[in-house]
Scaffold this motif. Sequence first.
Motif, mmCIF file in Angstrom:
data_model
loop_
_atom_site.group_PDB
_atom_site.id
_atom_site.type_symbol
_atom_site.label_atom_id
_atom_site.label_comp_id
_atom_site.label_asym_id
_atom_site.label_seq_id
_atom_site.Cartn_x
_atom_site.Cartn_y
_atom_site.Cartn_z
ATOM 1 N N ILE A 271 0.805 -1.201 -0.242
ATOM 2 C CA ILE A 271 0.048 -0.020 0.061
ATOM 3 C C ILE A 271 0.910 1.301 0.036
ATOM 4 O O ILE A 271 2.131 1.345 0.810
ATOM 5 N N ARG A 272 0.399 2.254 -0.783
ATOM 6 C CA ARG A 272 1.019 3.616 -0.756
ATOM 7 C C ARG A 272 -0.172 4.596 -0.520
ATOM 8 O O ARG A 272 -1.168 4.349 -1.121
ATOM 9 N N HIS A 273 0.098 5.413 0.039
ATOM 10 C CA HIS A 273 -1.155 6.521 0.811
ATOM 11 C C HIS A 273 -0.344 7.576 1.143
ATOM 12 O O HIS A 273 0.609 7.712 1.528
ATOM 13 N N SER B 214 10.371 14.397 2.729
ATOM 14 C CA SER B 214 10.958 13.126 1.959
ATOM 15 C C SER B 214 10.729 11.913 3.204
ATOM 16 O O SER B 214 11.563 11.836 3.702
ATOM 17 N N ARG B 215 9.840 11.031 2.794
ATOM 18 C CA ARG B 215 9.855 9.588 3.362
ATOM 19 C C ARG B 215 10.888 8.750 3.037
ATOM 20 O O ARG B 215 11.575 7.933 3.954
ATOM 21 N N VAL B 216 11.638 9.064 1.821
ATOM 22 C CA VAL B 216 12.914 8.314 1.361
ATOM 23 C C VAL B 216 13.981 8.680 2.406
ATOM 24 O O VAL B 216 14.717 7.995 2.913
ATOM 25 N N ALA B 217 14.136 9.978 2.797
ATOM 26 C CA ALA B 217 15.120 10.476 3.589
ATOM 27 C C ALA B 217 14.794 9.778 5.046
ATOM 28 O O ALA B 217 15.902 9.277 5.577
ATOM 29 N N LEU C 141 17.409 14.270 -3.597
ATOM 30 C CA LEU C 141 16.116 14.146 -3.248
ATOM 31 C C LEU C 141 15.231 15.263 -4.199
ATOM 32 O O LEU C 141 15.735 16.434 -4.436
ATOM 33 N N ARG C 142 14.093 14.943 -4.648
ATOM 34 C CA ARG C 142 13.087 16.018 -5.256
ATOM 35 C C ARG C 142 12.560 16.940 -4.387
ATOM 36 O O ARG C 142 12.181 16.638 -3.109
ATOM 37 N N LEU C 143 12.233 18.183 -5.254
ATOM 38 C CA LEU C 143 11.343 18.873 -4.118
ATOM 39 C C LEU C 143 9.860 18.411 -3.977
ATOM 40 O O LEU C 143 9.536 18.430 -5.166
ATOM 41 N N GLN C 144 9.484 17.918 -2.970
ATOM 42 C CA GLN C 144 8.310 17.359 -2.927
ATOM 43 C C GLN C 144 6.913 18.606 -3.076
ATOM 44 O O GLN C 144 6.510 18.707 -1.729
ATOM 45 N N ARG C 145 6.726 19.283 -3.987
ATOM 46 C CA ARG C 145 6.198 20.573 -3.722
ATOM 47 C C ARG C 145 4.697 20.171 -3.534
ATOM 48 O O ARG C 145 3.782 20.889 -2.986
ATOM 49 N N HIS D 144 19.639 8.656 -6.557
ATOM 50 C CA HIS D 144 18.577 9.316 -6.549
ATOM 51 C C HIS D 144 17.072 8.602 -6.667
ATOM 52 O O HIS D 144 17.231 7.417 -7.627
ATOM 53 N N PRO D 145 16.089 8.609 -5.882
ATOM 54 C CA PRO D 145 14.981 7.574 -5.838
ATOM 55 C C PRO D 145 14.140 7.840 -7.072
ATOM 56 O O PRO D 145 13.463 6.771 -7.221
ATOM 57 N N GLY D 146 14.226 8.933 -7.791
ATOM 58 C CA GLY D 146 13.282 8.929 -8.927
ATOM 59 C C GLY D 146 12.058 9.392 -8.180
ATOM 60 O O GLY D 146 11.586 9.197 -7.048
ATOM 61 N N PRO D 147 11.067 10.393 -8.817
ATOM 62 C CA PRO D 147 11.283 10.928 -10.198
ATOM 63 C C PRO D 147 12.327 11.967 -10.125
ATOM 64 O O PRO D 147 12.056 12.949 -9.043
HETATM 65 N N1 ASP Z 1 9.568 8.030 -5.250
HETATM 66 C C1 ASP Z 1 9.806 8.409 -3.919
HETATM 67 C C2 ASP Z 1 8.665 8.609 -2.965
HETATM 68 O O1 ASP Z 1 7.647 7.968 -3.472
HETATM 69 C C3 ASP Z 1 10.332 9.780 -3.915
HETATM 70 C C4 ASP Z 1 9.678 10.915 -4.593
HETATM 71 O O2 ASP Z 1 8.410 10.917 -4.825
HETATM 72 O O3 ASP Z 1 10.377 11.922 -4.689
HETATM 73 O O4 ASP Z 1 8.891 8.916 -1.991
#
Ligand code: ASP
Length: 311
Positions: A107-109, A168-171, A222-226, A262-265
């Motif tokens: 699950i992703r939420h 960032s959940r990745v961080a 990491l991407r800027l998660q706007r 980089h985790p992408g995108p």
């Molecule tokens: N794909 C990763 C995530 O779902 C990173 C990102 O969206 O920037 O957290």
Amino acid sequence: MSHPSKHLLAIEGLEPPHIADLLDLAESYALLNRSGKTQRDLLKGRTLINLFFEDSTRTRTSFELAGKRLGADVINMSVSTSSVNKGETLLDTASTLNAMQCDLLVIRHAQSGAPALLSQKVDAAVINAGDGTHEHPTQALLDALTIRRHKGRLEGLVVAICGDITHSRVARSNIHLLTTMGSRVRIVGPPTLIPADAARLGVEVFTDMKKGLEGADVVMMLRLQRERMSGGLVPSAREFFRFYGLDAEKLAVAKPDSIVMHPGPMNRGVEIDSAIADHPTRSVIGEQVEMGVACRMAVLDVLARRLPRNR
Ligand code: ASP
């Protein structure tokens, strides 16, 4: 093989042997995948449901591939066409999934904690594929495996995680995993994108990118998660790139054999220069995707071993 729970909801709480076991198993799947001998019967007769309430390319497809390579029946529940859009609550969704006798639920939420809530209501083993700004545990596993393959270890490495740390959940998952395994983690970014609880996370904080990258073995962008920002926390994209975008000049202060992740995108020209993203020796971004399939196979394998035989 030790795993402390029926589910994989977070990296926080896992001990070094749990992480090392998952990485060792994932490494064996990486070798198997490269050899082309990937089809196994381990998950034959098991149902894996991918339930994604947020967009995903890499994560959803790699869970699908991982499940299929292990012989599971894989179903992708598209949220735009499901009853969730008609107002069904997460808990009603849980009863539906139970009635379908789902064994493994990915699950992703957008809400932090949604997978944990669902795990209390479904019979299936639940895997968190990213919840809000909380965690993305399989991303941290695939990152660690990629690092270990290049550096031979995690202990003692200097890892700089750069950019939008707050959202960032990745961080977060990477910080938990890498500090647990003995890496020295630095977070690098503008003060507006550094979480308030950074000190508690056991990391060093840098707002000057060159200082943060000095002597690093691993540079993770990491991407800027706007979509998770409530106001204008950063100036223009051009301005951000100037101070915090990874280019050859900034990378020059890291170790000469450092790797770039980089985790992408990716947003080329915002947090990373194209020439660095595509660098033939320094960038391991493609390998991260490959290791994603292997790590997800390892997670499915470990959790499936704990499932009751006949449900
Ligand atoms: N794909 C990763 C995530 O779902 C990173 C990102 O969206 O920037 O957290």
